[in-house]
Design a protein around this motif. Sequence first.
Motif, PDB file in Angstrom:
ATOM      1  N   ALA A  29      -2.750 -20.555 -45.782  1.00  0.00           N
ATOM      2  CA  ALA A  29      -1.417 -20.405 -45.646  1.00  0.00           C
ATOM      3  C   ALA A  29      -0.676 -19.061 -45.840  1.00  0.00           C
ATOM      4  CB  ALA A  29      -0.861 -21.356 -46.402  1.00  0.00           C
ATOM      5  N   ASP A  30      -1.496 -18.269 -47.249  1.00  0.00           N
ATOM      6  CA  ASP A  30      -0.939 -17.125 -47.427  1.00  0.00           C
ATOM      7  C   ASP A  30      -1.173 -16.163 -46.100  1.00  0.00           C
ATOM      8  OD1 ASP A  30      -3.528 -17.132 -48.111  1.00  0.00           O
ATOM      9  OD2 ASP A  30      -3.451 -15.711 -49.339  1.00  0.00           O
ATOM     10  N   GLN A  31      -2.246 -16.068 -45.548  1.00  0.00           N
ATOM     11  CA  GLN A  31      -2.625 -15.058 -44.376  1.00  0.00           C
ATOM     12  C   GLN A  31      -1.565 -15.531 -43.376  1.00  0.00           C
ATOM     13  OE1 GLN A  31      -6.755 -15.510 -43.369  1.00  0.00           O
ATOM     14  NE2 GLN A  31      -7.244 -13.860 -44.860  1.00  0.00           N
ATOM     15  N   ALA A  32      -1.249 -16.758 -42.947  1.00  0.00           N
ATOM     16  CA  ALA A  32      -0.508 -16.946 -41.826  1.00  0.00           C
ATOM     17  C   ALA A  32       0.953 -16.430 -42.453  1.00  0.00           C
ATOM     18  CB  ALA A  32      -0.367 -18.655 -41.702  1.00  0.00           C
ATOM     19  N   ALA A  33       1.348 -16.730 -43.419  1.00  0.00           N
ATOM     20  CA  ALA A  33       2.660 -16.363 -43.940  1.00  0.00           C
ATOM     21  C   ALA A  33       2.826 -14.853 -43.567  1.00  0.00           C
ATOM     22  CB  ALA A  33       3.081 -16.797 -45.191  1.00  0.00           C
TER      23      ALA A  33
END
Length: 64
Positions: A29-33
């Motif tokens: 999720a942090d990479q997608a954000a």
Amino acid sequence: MLRRWVEKLRQEPAAAARRPTTQATPMPADQAAEIARLREENERLRMERDILQKSIAIFAGTRT
């Protein structure tokens, strides 16, 4: 030479394990954000660049 490479790959059972899979692995999720944030920033920077290019063209046209 190509035929030798193909034969070698067919004989190696571990060669199939090294081949990349076609299925994409889900990203954290942090990479997608971070990607979403960078895309928004990229769009904003493109708009700023376009505005600056247009203003340069306007001012260059009035002085000549």
